[in-house]
Design a protein around this motif. Structure first.
Motif, short mmCIF file in Angstrom:
data_model
loop_
_atom_site.label_atom_id
_atom_site.label_comp_id
_atom_site.label_asym_id
_atom_site.label_seq_id
_atom_site.Cartn_x
_atom_site.Cartn_y
_atom_site.Cartn_z
N MET A 239 0.60 -1.42 -0.03
CA MET A 239 0.06 0.00 -0.07
C MET A 239 0.61 1.01 0.27
N GLY A 240 2.40 1.50 -0.36
CA GLY A 240 2.70 1.92 0.43
C GLY A 240 2.61 3.86 -0.56
N ILE A 241 2.64 3.72 -1.39
CA ILE A 241 2.14 5.10 -3.00
C ILE A 241 0.72 5.50 -2.33
N GLY A 242 -0.49 4.36 -1.71
CA GLY A 242 -1.12 5.07 -1.87
C GLY A 242 -1.62 5.62 -0.67
N LEU A 243 -1.01 5.25 0.40
CA LEU A 243 -1.33 5.80 1.42
C LEU A 243 -0.62 7.06 1.76
N VAL A 244 0.86 7.35 1.26
CA VAL A 244 1.51 8.61 1.52
C VAL A 244 0.01 9.66 0.80
N PHE A 245 -0.40 9.07 -1.09
CA PHE A 245 -1.03 9.77 -1.99
C PHE A 245 -2.52 10.20 -1.04
N TRP A 246 -3.12 8.79 -0.55
CA TRP A 246 -4.21 9.07 0.38
C TRP A 246 -4.47 9.60 1.34
N ALA B 211 3.50 9.07 -9.24
CA ALA B 211 4.26 10.13 -10.37
C ALA B 211 3.70 10.93 -10.16
N ALA B 212 3.16 10.94 -10.08
CA ALA B 212 1.55 12.11 -10.24
C ALA B 212 1.90 13.26 -8.38
N GLN B 213 1.92 12.80 -7.82
CA GLN B 213 2.39 13.13 -6.47
C GLN B 213 3.20 13.62 -6.27
N ILE B 214 5.09 12.93 -6.78
CA ILE B 214 5.88 13.74 -6.58
C ILE B 214 6.41 14.48 -8.14
N ALA B 215 5.10 14.98 -8.55
CA ALA B 215 4.95 16.44 -9.56
C ALA B 215 4.59 17.27 -8.99
N ALA B 216 3.86 16.96 -7.85
CA ALA B 216 2.68 18.16 -7.56
C ALA B 216 3.71 18.50 -6.44
N GLY B 217 4.52 17.74 -5.56
CA GLY B 217 5.04 18.28 -4.94
C GLY B 217 6.68 19.08 -5.29
N ALA B 218 6.99 18.50 -6.03
CA ALA B 218 8.15 19.57 -6.70
C ALA B 218 7.83 20.66 -6.86
N SER B 219 6.56 20.83 -7.86
CA SER B 219 5.33 22.22 -8.41
C SER B 219 5.66 22.91 -7.55
N LEU C 72 -7.66 23.41 3.24
CA LEU C 72 -7.10 23.32 2.10
C LEU C 72 -7.99 21.90 1.28
N VAL C 73 -9.46 22.10 1.81
CA VAL C 73 -9.90 21.37 0.68
C VAL C 73 -9.92 22.10 -0.65
N GLU C 74 -9.93 23.51 -0.33
CA GLU C 74 -10.85 24.06 -1.56
C GLU C 74 -9.20 24.68 -2.37
N THR C 75 -8.14 24.58 -1.93
CA THR C 75 -6.72 24.24 -2.48
C THR C 75 -6.56 22.99 -3.66
N VAL D 223 -2.53 17.11 -4.37
CA VAL D 223 -1.46 18.19 -3.78
C VAL D 223 -1.94 18.67 -2.47
N ALA D 224 -2.48 17.34 -1.98
CA ALA D 224 -3.18 18.36 0.45
C ALA D 224 -2.22 17.72 0.91
N LEU D 225 -1.68 16.08 0.68
CA LEU D 225 -0.30 16.66 1.29
C LEU D 225 0.40 18.32 1.64
N PHE D 226 1.42 18.32 0.72
CA PHE D 226 2.30 19.05 0.57
C PHE D 226 1.05 20.40 1.43
N SER D 227 0.08 20.59 0.93
CA SER D 227 -1.02 22.13 1.78
C SER D 227 -1.27 21.96 2.80
#
Length: 504
Positions: free
Chosen positions: A95-102, A204-212, A377-380, A388-392
């Protein structure tokens, strides 16, 4: 070791045809896949719910039977890996990636858009964590447990090849070596490729979102995500080349250390009491309403509830099923020597408890920031996407930039271990169950996995990833049910199991 030419060749051809279709006609692929997805979710949602719940009931029942003392191996064998290493490896693969993403995104999504009502209330906040744990708790790990238990039992106790088809010997006999058995193995490979591709795309989507989010010049575009997939592909190819007891084992332990460090920092610096209360409430509500949530398909309720169930619960059950041949095969590979009871309790209970703690901390921090600190956070998330929720959230905390960098590193290592483990499993399934498949086969599947994730991102983005998981899962659900029946038939023929079962 011998490559199964029929399984390997058929699987590669199917995967390549899909990749060519997606590369040349991405719009047509997205349209066709969405139509199939809609049909399966609407017409067979009840089937996914019954299948997942039936598997959970079957697995839990085994714990309390005489079969619980049977070893996954010979009676005198001990576990190959210590418990902590074993748990780290199965959890990183599972579950690794999913736990961090969600971790933050899903509770906030249910809070803002619940199954019924307009959202945003305190009760919606409580329910959001309960629904999230429902999606990440007993049901997915029961699905993993079934396939892993069957594979480990037949491989290590009955000396059968480590193939999905081999678990059907009590039902099919020698026909497992013919076209029926090969078809079962091809279905397993197909589900694995697209189930894992879904998670790789999310990563990949979340890494890109975090880098951005951290570095303004970087844009969160499909092009950026494709570059990330290419870079991480090289890294997990190197890990795959090093073998199970080096790359995967070391990275899995690193994953657990990073995840626990991130979790502890958030608990210490965040609203600790709020998280603790939310954890208790969430766990209690989940256990109390587990049966109702498991079988709720809402035939008479409004379209909002029906749409929510299809978009979340049914998608998740399909995603876990599509992941199950990969995760199940990998868990089976590292579980030799454990008793059935110890195996079920370890694979089912421990990850569910960790998920409850994880989401109570991550989701709880996000809910607290949005409800009491007006963090928006919900609006962002609505404007920039769920990735981007995690980084917000981290932006509202002390050392937010460091936390975001740590999260990106964690996602990357989870990405590598998931893809690495999947190449290992695909190698096993296409080399007649070899416990050490050749690097050439593993690297072939590594390339196909990454290419599938790239094609899905290009053709449909996150929705395209979800569509692939649902379609891949449907035929394999029947395979899972057959595995359960076959396992039970074989267990009934076991002699009385030894009473001693030493845990490590």
């Amino acid at each position: 070791m011998k490559v199964s030419k029929s399984v390997f060749g058929s699987s590669v051809i199917i995967a390549l045809l899909f990749l060519i279709w997606g590369a040349l006609m991405p719009d047509q692929l997205e349209k066709s896949a969405s139509a199939v997805q809609g049909f399966l979710q609407t017409k067979f949602g009840w089937f996914y719910l019954l299948a997942a719940t039936g598997i959970l009931v079957f697995i839990v029942t085994l714990v309390f039977t005489r079969f619980g003392n049977i070893k996954l191996g010979k009676d005198d064998e001990e576990p190959e890996y210590p418990f902590i290493t074993w748990f780290a490896m199965l959890f990183s693969a599972g579950m690794g990636i999913g736990l961090v993403f969600w971790g933050v995104a899903e509770p906030l999504s249910h809070f803002a858009s619940p199954p019924t009502g307009e959202g945003g209330t305190q009760q919606d906040a409580v329910n959001s964590l309960r629904y999230t744990l429902f999606h990440w708790g007993f049901h997915p790990w029961a699905i993993y447990t079934l396939i892993a238990l069957a594979l480990a039992y037949f491989k290590f106790r009955k000396d059968a090849p480590g193939l999905i088809s081999s678990t059907f010997y009590p039902l099919l006999g020698e026909r497992v070596n013919g076209p029926i058995g090969k078809t079962i193995d091809v279905l397993a490979v197909f589900a694995t490729v697209f189930g894992v591709a879904t998670s790789l795309g999310l990563g990949a989507a979340q890494i890109a979102a975090g880098a951005s989010f951290l570095f303004a010049p970087i844009e969160n575009t499909v092009s950026t995500q494709l570059v990330i997939i290419a870079i991480v592909t090289v890294l997990f190819m190197i890990s795959a080349w090093s073998g199970l007891n080096k790359g995967i084992m070391y990275l899995s332990n690193i994953n657990i250390v990073l995840a626990v460090a991130l979790l502890l920092f958030l608990i210490i610096t965040g609203p600790t009491l709020f998280m603790a209360n939310l954890f208790t409430t969430t766990l209690g509500g989940y256990l109390q309403q587990l049966v109702q949530m498991s079988l709720q398909i809402t035939p008479f309720e409004n379209t909002q509830r029906a749409a929510w169930t299809q978009d979340w619960t049914i998608f998740y059950w399909a995603w876990w099923i599509s992941w199950s041949p990969f995760v199940g095969t990998f868990i089976a590979r590292v579980s030799r020597g454990r008793t059935i009871r110890e195996f079920i309790l370890g694979v089912l209970a421990v990850p569910t408890l960790f998920s409850a703690i994880w989401f109570s901390a991550m989701g709880g921090a996000g809910l607290h920031a949005d409800m009491f600190d007006n963090a928006g956070l919900v609006e962002t998330m609505g404007n920039l996407g769920t990735e981007v929720a995690l980084f917000s959230l981290f932006e509202t905390l002390p050392l937010g930039t460091i936390l975001s960098l740590l999260a990106i590193l964690l996602i990357s290592t989870f990405f590598i271990t998931s893809a690495d483990s999947a190449t290992f499993v695909l190698g096993m399934q296409t080399t007649n169950g070899s416990l050490n498949p050749p690097n050439s086969v593993k690297l072939t599947w590594g390339f196909i996995q990454s290419a599938a994730a790239a094609v899905l991102l290009i053709s449909g983005g996150l929705s395209g990833l979800q569509t692939a998981a649902i379609i891949a899962a449907f035929p394999f659900t029947f395979v899972l049910i057959g595995m359960g029946v076959s396992l039970f038939v074989s267990l009934k023929k076991e002699k009385k199991a030894p009473k001693r079962a030493k845990a490590v």
